[in-house]
Design a protein around this motif. Structure first.
Motif, PDB file in Angstrom:
ATOM      1  N   PRO A  98       0.964  -1.296   0.054  1.00  0.00           N
ATOM      2  CA  PRO A  98       0.042  -0.243  -0.103  1.00  0.00           C
ATOM      3  C   PRO A  98       1.041   1.500  -0.020  1.00  0.00           C
ATOM      4  O   PRO A  98       2.016   1.594   0.627  1.00  0.00           O
ATOM      5  CB  PRO A  98      -0.944   0.139   0.531  1.00  0.00           C
ATOM      6  N   GLU A  99       0.387   2.488  -0.508  1.00  0.00           N
ATOM      7  CA  GLU A  99       0.891   3.301  -1.373  1.00  0.00           C
ATOM      8  C   GLU A  99       0.852   4.344   0.271  1.00  0.00           C
ATOM      9  O   GLU A  99      -0.398   4.355   1.237  1.00  0.00           O
ATOM     10  CB  GLU A  99       0.016   4.140  -1.600  1.00  0.00           C
ATOM     11  N   VAL A 100       2.154   4.486   1.222  1.00  0.00           N
ATOM     12  CA  VAL A 100       1.415   5.655   2.872  1.00  0.00           C
ATOM     13  C   VAL A 100       2.826   6.532   2.585  1.00  0.00           C
ATOM     14  O   VAL A 100       4.269   5.752   2.609  1.00  0.00           O
ATOM     15  CB  VAL A 100       1.760   4.506   3.739  1.00  0.00           C
ATOM     16  N   ILE A 101       2.260   7.339   2.277  1.00  0.00           N
ATOM     17  CA  ILE A 101       3.573   8.425   2.050  1.00  0.00           C
ATOM     18  C   ILE A 101       3.478   9.792   2.587  1.00  0.00           C
ATOM     19  O   ILE A 101       1.985  10.240   3.470  1.00  0.00           O
ATOM     20  CB  ILE A 101       4.147   9.204   0.758  1.00  0.00           C
ATOM     21  N   ALA A 102       4.612  10.155   3.628  1.00  0.00           N
ATOM     22  CA  ALA A 102       4.388  11.325   4.330  1.00  0.00           C
ATOM     23  C   ALA A 102       5.000  13.061   4.166  1.00  0.00           C
ATOM     24  O   ALA A 102       6.080  12.740   3.866  1.00  0.00           O
ATOM     25  CB  ALA A 102       4.395  11.106   5.488  1.00  0.00           C
ATOM     26  N   LEU A 103       4.635  13.997   4.352  1.00  0.00           N
ATOM     27  CA  LEU A 103       4.931  15.169   3.758  1.00  0.00           C
ATOM     28  C   LEU A 103       5.035  15.878   5.146  1.00  0.00           C
ATOM     29  O   LEU A 103       4.156  16.089   5.230  1.00  0.00           O
ATOM     30  CB  LEU A 103       4.297  15.637   2.551  1.00  0.00           C
ATOM     31  N   PRO A 104       6.128  17.114   4.980  1.00  0.00           N
ATOM     32  CA  PRO A 104       6.142  17.510   6.968  1.00  0.00           C
ATOM     33  C   PRO A 104       4.816  19.192   6.476  1.00  0.00           C
ATOM     34  O   PRO A 104       4.804  19.374   5.389  1.00  0.00           O
ATOM     35  CB  PRO A 104       7.230  17.789   6.841  1.00  0.00           C
ATOM     36  N   ILE A 105       4.293  19.076   7.584  1.00  0.00           N
ATOM     37  CA  ILE A 105       3.565  20.706   7.206  1.00  0.00           C
ATOM     38  C   ILE A 105       4.998  21.131   7.892  1.00  0.00           C
ATOM     39  O   ILE A 105       5.410  21.188   8.553  1.00  0.00           O
ATOM     40  CB  ILE A 105       2.593  20.256   8.391  1.00  0.00           C
ATOM     41  N   THR A 106       5.286  22.401   7.349  1.00  0.00           N
ATOM     42  CA  THR A 106       6.452  24.006   7.729  1.00  0.00           C
ATOM     43  C   THR A 106       5.714  25.431   8.277  1.00  0.00           C
ATOM     44  O   THR A 106       6.000  25.762   8.347  1.00  0.00           O
ATOM     45  CB  THR A 106       7.192  23.419   6.793  1.00  0.00           C
ATOM     46  N   GLY A 107       4.321  24.719   7.531  1.00  0.00           N
ATOM     47  CA  GLY A 107       3.500  26.282   8.325  1.00  0.00           C
ATOM     48  C   GLY A 107       1.909  26.291   7.427  1.00  0.00           C
ATOM     49  O   GLY A 107       1.640  24.834   7.004  1.00  0.00           O
ATOM     50  N   GLY A 108       1.468  27.228   7.807  1.00  0.00           N
ATOM     51  CA  GLY A 108      -0.022  27.047   6.859  1.00  0.00           C
ATOM     52  C   GLY A 108      -0.263  28.198   8.480  1.00  0.00           C
ATOM     53  O   GLY A 108      -0.426  29.071   9.305  1.00  0.00           O
ATOM     54  N   ASN A 109      -2.140  27.670   8.348  1.00  0.00           N
ATOM     55  CA  ASN A 109      -3.019  28.422   9.542  1.00  0.00           C
ATOM     56  C   ASN A 109      -3.112  27.867  10.742  1.00  0.00           C
ATOM     57  O   ASN A 109      -3.199  27.002  10.623  1.00  0.00           O
ATOM     58  CB  ASN A 109      -4.241  28.375   8.424  1.00  0.00           C
ATOM     59  N   LEU A 110      -2.426  28.682  12.047  1.00  0.00           N
ATOM     60  CA  LEU A 110      -1.768  28.743  12.957  1.00  0.00           C
ATOM     61  C   LEU A 110      -3.428  27.542  13.882  1.00  0.00           C
ATOM     62  O   LEU A 110      -2.986  26.955  14.492  1.00  0.00           O
ATOM     63  CB  LEU A 110      -1.417  29.984  13.682  1.00  0.00           C
ATOM     64  N   LYS A 111      -4.376  28.583  13.857  1.00  0.00           N
ATOM     65  CA  LYS A 111      -5.502  27.721  14.331  1.00  0.00           C
ATOM     66  C   LYS A 111      -5.802  26.389  14.116  1.00  0.00           C
ATOM     67  O   LYS A 111      -6.290  25.127  14.445  1.00  0.00           O
ATOM     68  CB  LYS A 111      -6.435  28.344  14.344  1.00  0.00           C
ATOM     69  N   TYR A 112      -5.698  26.130  12.582  1.00  0.00           N
ATOM     70  CA  TYR A 112      -5.809  24.886  12.251  1.00  0.00           C
ATOM     71  C   TYR A 112      -4.332  23.563  12.534  1.00  0.00           C
ATOM     72  O   TYR A 112      -4.716  22.632  12.399  1.00  0.00           O
ATOM     73  CB  TYR A 112      -5.012  24.579  10.234  1.00  0.00           C
ATOM     74  N   LEU A 113      -2.937  24.321  12.309  1.00  0.00           N
ATOM     75  CA  LEU A 113      -2.430  23.023  12.980  1.00  0.00           C
ATOM     76  C   LEU A 113      -2.505  23.151  14.232  1.00  0.00           C
ATOM     77  O   LEU A 113      -2.192  21.751  15.229  1.00  0.00           O
ATOM     78  CB  LEU A 113      -0.990  24.565  12.592  1.00  0.00           C
ATOM     79  N   GLU A 114      -2.916  23.872  15.583  1.00  0.00           N
ATOM     80  CA  GLU A 114      -3.212  23.619  16.639  1.00  0.00           C
ATOM     81  C   GLU A 114      -4.243  22.415  17.344  1.00  0.00           C
ATOM     82  O   GLU A 114      -3.906  21.578  17.619  1.00  0.00           O
ATOM     83  CB  GLU A 114      -3.905  24.863  17.522  1.00  0.00           C
ATOM     84  N   TRP A 115      -5.605  22.651  16.203  1.00  0.00           N
ATOM     85  CA  TRP A 115      -6.371  21.746  16.054  1.00  0.00           C
ATOM     86  C   TRP A 115      -6.295  20.561  15.370  1.00  0.00           C
ATOM     87  O   TRP A 115      -6.317  18.903  16.524  1.00  0.00           O
ATOM     88  CB  TRP A 115      -7.107  21.736  14.600  1.00  0.00           C
ATOM     89  N   ILE A 116      -4.612  20.596  14.727  1.00  0.00           N
ATOM     90  CA  ILE A 116      -4.362  18.768  14.690  1.00  0.00           C
ATOM     91  C   ILE A 116      -3.583  18.497  15.421  1.00  0.00           C
ATOM     92  O   ILE A 116      -3.305  17.166  16.893  1.00  0.00           O
ATOM     93  CB  ILE A 116      -3.119  18.936  13.156  1.00  0.00           C
ATOM     94  N   LYS A 117      -2.989  19.150  16.536  1.00  0.00           N
ATOM     95  CA  LYS A 117      -2.640  18.913  18.284  1.00  0.00           C
ATOM     96  C   LYS A 117      -2.963  18.748  18.794  1.00  0.00           C
ATOM     97  O   LYS A 117      -3.320  17.551  19.856  1.00  0.00           O
ATOM     98  CB  LYS A 117      -1.801  20.199  18.531  1.00  0.00           C
TER      99      LYS A 117
END
Length: 122
Positions: A98-117
């Motif tokens: 199966p394809e499983v690849i990961a790409l780093p998130i280097t920035g973006g909407n701070l509120k969205y990144l906090e939601w992921i956390k």
């Protein structure tokens, strides 16, 4: 991958909460918000078979060109959960590789990144 397996993935990504140090990763002169109060996060792409899907994949496998319909799952999670996520997909996916690849998130909407956390557990 059945809807049940997708639900199992959601549960896997939200297991056992622990406090993690905030990331010190930031962006320099990109105009994007720095991720200083988040954790290292990734985007994971997983293709899954679905005969009704609109994605057409063309690839080389077993010595010949293959063409299949697939769907693409885009999973956002903590970088620290990649190993567990990959093993879960490999154990439950019908593909041999199966394809499983990961790409780093280097920035973006701070509120969205906090939601992921806040939505995932390390």
């Amino acid at each position: 991958m059945t809807p049940l397996i997708v639900d199992e993935l959601k549960l896997l990504l939200c297991r056992s909460k622990a406090i993690a140090k905030p990331s010190t990763r930031g962006l320099h002169s990109t105009g994007m918000e720095a991720a200083s109060t988040t954790v290292p996060s990734i985007v994971v792409y997983v293709t899954v078979p679905n005969k009704d899907a609109g994605i057409q994949s063309v690839y080389w496998w077993d010595g010949k060109i293959q063409t299949d319909s697939e769907e693409l799952l885009i999973i956002k999670t903590r970088e620290s959960l990649l190993g567990a996520l990959t093993e879960h997909v490999k154990s439950n996916h019908e593909y041999e590789v199966p394809e499983v690849i990961a790409l780093p998130i280097t920035g973006g909407n701070l509120k969205y990144l906090e939601w992921i956390k806040d939505s995932t557990r390390s």
